[in-house]
Scaffold this motif. Structure first.
Motif, PDB file in Angstrom:
ATOM      1  N   LEU A  38     -21.205  62.814  -5.914  1.00 14.05           N
ATOM      2  CA  LEU A  38     -22.414  63.310  -5.261  1.00 14.05           C
ATOM      3  C   LEU A  38     -22.331  63.245  -3.742  1.00 14.05           C
ATOM      4  CD1 LEU A  38     -25.078  61.655  -7.596  1.00 14.05           C
ATOM      5  CD2 LEU A  38     -24.602  64.109  -7.401  1.00 14.05           C
ATOM      6  N   ASP A 142     -27.545  64.076   1.631  1.00 18.22           N
ATOM      7  CA  ASP A 142     -27.764  64.849   0.424  1.00 18.22           C
ATOM      8  C   ASP A 142     -26.427  65.055  -0.286  1.00 18.22           C
ATOM      9  OD1 ASP A 142     -29.146  66.308  -1.489  1.00 18.22           O
ATOM     10  OD2 ASP A 142     -30.418  67.238   0.023  1.00 18.22           O
ATOM     11  N   LYS A 146     -24.301  71.018  -0.380  1.00 19.59           N
ATOM     12  CA  LYS A 146     -25.566  71.658  -0.019  1.00 19.59           C
ATOM     13  C   LYS A 146     -25.484  72.204   1.398  1.00 19.59           C
ATOM     14  CE  LYS A 146     -28.987  69.853  -3.149  1.00 19.59           C
ATOM     15  NZ  LYS A 146     -30.385  69.417  -3.279  1.00 19.59           N
ATOM     16  N   TYR A 167     -37.355  68.777  -6.138  1.00 21.33           N
ATOM     17  CA  TYR A 167     -36.408  68.407  -7.189  1.00 21.33           C
ATOM     18  C   TYR A 167     -37.046  68.466  -8.573  1.00 21.33           C
ATOM     19  CZ  TYR A 167     -33.850  66.495  -3.192  1.00 21.33           C
ATOM     20  OH  TYR A 167     -33.206  66.336  -1.993  1.00 21.33           O
ATOM     21  N   SER A 168     -36.258  68.901  -9.549  1.00 18.73           N
ATOM     22  CA  SER A 168     -36.711  68.930 -10.932  1.00 18.73           C
ATOM     23  C   SER A 168     -36.430  67.574 -11.584  1.00 18.73           C
ATOM     24  CB  SER A 168     -35.975  70.032 -11.705  1.00 18.73           C
ATOM     25  OG  SER A 168     -34.588  69.712 -11.815  1.00 18.73           O
ATOM     26  N   ASP A 171     -32.748  67.178 -11.964  1.00 18.36           N
ATOM     27  CA  ASP A 171     -32.115  66.751 -10.709  1.00 18.36           C
ATOM     28  C   ASP A 171     -32.248  65.250 -10.529  1.00 18.36           C
ATOM     29  OD1 ASP A 171     -31.265  69.264  -9.896  1.00 18.36           O
ATOM     30  OD2 ASP A 171     -33.148  69.713  -8.876  1.00 18.36           O
ATOM     31  N   ASN A 176     -28.993  64.543  -8.537  1.00 21.50           N
ATOM     32  CA  ASN A 176     -28.705  65.683  -7.678  1.00 21.50           C
ATOM     33  C   ASN A 176     -29.708  65.779  -6.530  1.00 21.50           C
ATOM     34  OD1 ASN A 176     -27.428  68.054  -6.828  1.00 21.50           O
ATOM     35  ND2 ASN A 176     -28.765  69.341  -8.078  1.00 21.50           N
ATOM     36  N   HIS A 177     -29.751  64.743  -5.717  1.00 15.43           N
ATOM     37  CA  HIS A 177     -30.695  64.699  -4.599  1.00 15.43           C
ATOM     38  C   HIS A 177     -30.276  63.613  -3.619  1.00 15.43           C
ATOM     39  CE1 HIS A 177     -32.482  60.985  -6.206  1.00 15.43           C
ATOM     40  NE2 HIS A 177     -32.369  61.550  -7.386  1.00 15.43           N
ATOM     41  N   THR A 184     -29.600  56.908  -7.760  1.00 14.52           N
ATOM     42  CA  THR A 184     -29.910  58.308  -8.006  1.00 14.52           C
ATOM     43  C   THR A 184     -29.564  58.768  -9.419  1.00 14.52           C
ATOM     44  OG1 THR A 184     -27.773  58.888  -7.022  1.00 14.52           O
ATOM     45  CG2 THR A 184     -29.696  58.943  -5.592  1.00 14.52           C
ATOM     46  N   CYS A 185     -28.349  58.525  -9.873  1.00 15.48           N
ATOM     47  CA  CYS A 185     -27.916  59.047 -11.169  1.00 15.48           C
ATOM     48  C   CYS A 185     -28.392  58.127 -12.298  1.00 15.48           C
ATOM     49  CB  CYS A 185     -26.397  59.212 -11.203  1.00 15.48           C
ATOM     50  SG  CYS A 185     -25.824  60.071 -12.687  1.00 15.48           S
TER      51      CYS A 185
END
Length: 310
Positions: A38, A142, A146, A167-168, A171, A176-177, A184-185
């Motif tokens: 990431l 990020d 990106k 973000y969804s 994500d 993914n942010h 994050t993951c």
């Protein structure tokens, strides 16, 4: 008969501190790989800097204390990895080294080493950096690939506090942010936690109440519950920090109380404080109550303490 007087943690059977801590390190590897994918090579380099600092600090402390070095039992490596996971990939190395040194020297070794510390060293190191060097945590890189205008930015929680959320849920789940290395993951954190559950290194007595309390309180407050659960350091804190042997209660009942307390403080910080995140503060706050929780949740010998000593 030789009596051996050693500090906790005490394990019965074939297990050892080295094996348990090694298992935790192994459980953190998927998240480290995800952070590398990431955020680039800065992620593993930052983790290596923290690990090297932790090993040196603990070994030097043992020399000063004139005791056998405990740097090889892997406990300081776990602390270093967890602390590094709370930092952004663009964090200066000297800040990471300072925070790691604080965690190992002040929070862990000053109290006697593994099993004697009253607070989670990795959490304390994070709070120390947050308070003493807030500029180091002002922006988060990020994900790689990106556009240039998204190289650095705020975390999802900070963005939500400002009224925007690009973000969804997917994500958030996959990391993914923008965010810290290990916050994050959620997918890889969950994989590591399930692995530790499967080999019985950790349990869910504190973890599930922690997460459930955040869900209930933020839901009552009208917040997006799924967003709250997938954002910030909740997964990292609940899976890997609220399960620490030394700084969490000993009994299932005590762990439940601890988890509920962490969830309560986390929710209150997120809802009412100026800081968008409260996981680190909640764990550090509840660490102070662990001796009290243990005192009132441990089972007493039949007949009470007085009769047991007769």
């Amino acid at each position: 008969m030789n009596l051996i007087n050693e500090a906790s943690p005490h394990f019965h059977g074939k297990s050892s501190t080295f094996k348990v801590m090694g298992a935790v390190c192994l459980a953190l590897v998927p998240t480290l790989i995800a952070a590398t994918v990431l955020y680039g090579l800065g992620a593993p380099l930052l983790v290596l800097v923290c690990i090297a600092t932790a090993l040196v600090c603990e070994h030097l402390c043992c020399i000063i204390m004139k005791r056998e070095s405990t740097a090889g039992d892997m406990s300081c490596v776990v602390t270093a990895m967890l602390f590094a996971f709370t930092l952004p990939a663009n964090c200066p190395f000297w800040v990471a080294m300072l925070g790691t040194a604080f965690a190992i020297v002040i929070v862990k070794m000053l109290f006697g080493g593994i099993g004697c510390n009253i607070a989670n060293p990795a959490v304390a190191g994070r709070v120390f950096v947050m308070v003493a060097l807030p500029s180091a945590l002002a922006s988060y890189p990020d994900v790689v690939g990106k556009s240039l205008d998204a190289v650095t930015g705020a975390t999802p929680l900070a963005m939500a506090a400002q009224g925007s959320m690009p973000y969804s849920y997917l994500d958030l789940f996959l990391g993914n942010h923008a965010g810290a290395l290990g916050e994050t993951c959620i997918l890889t954190l969950l994989i590591g936690y399930i692995f530790l559950l499967a080999i019985k290194v950790v349990d869910a007595w504190a973890t599930l109440p922690f997460i459930a309390t955040v869900a209930v309180i933020t839901g009552i407050a009208g917040q997006d519950v799924l967003f709250e659960l997938l954002s910030g350091g909740l997964a990292l804190g609940a899976f890997f920090m609220a399960t620490d042997y030394t700084t969490t209660p000993m009994t299932p009942k005590g762990k439940i109380i601890f988890g509920v307390g962490c969830g309560l403080v986390t929710s209150l910080v997120r809802l009412f404080a100026s800081a968008p995140e409260g996981v680190a503060f909640s764990i550090l706050f509840m660490n102070m109550f662990v001796p009290l929780i243990d005192r009132y949740t441990r089972s007493q010998p039949v007949g009470g303490v007085k009769n047991a000593l007769v």
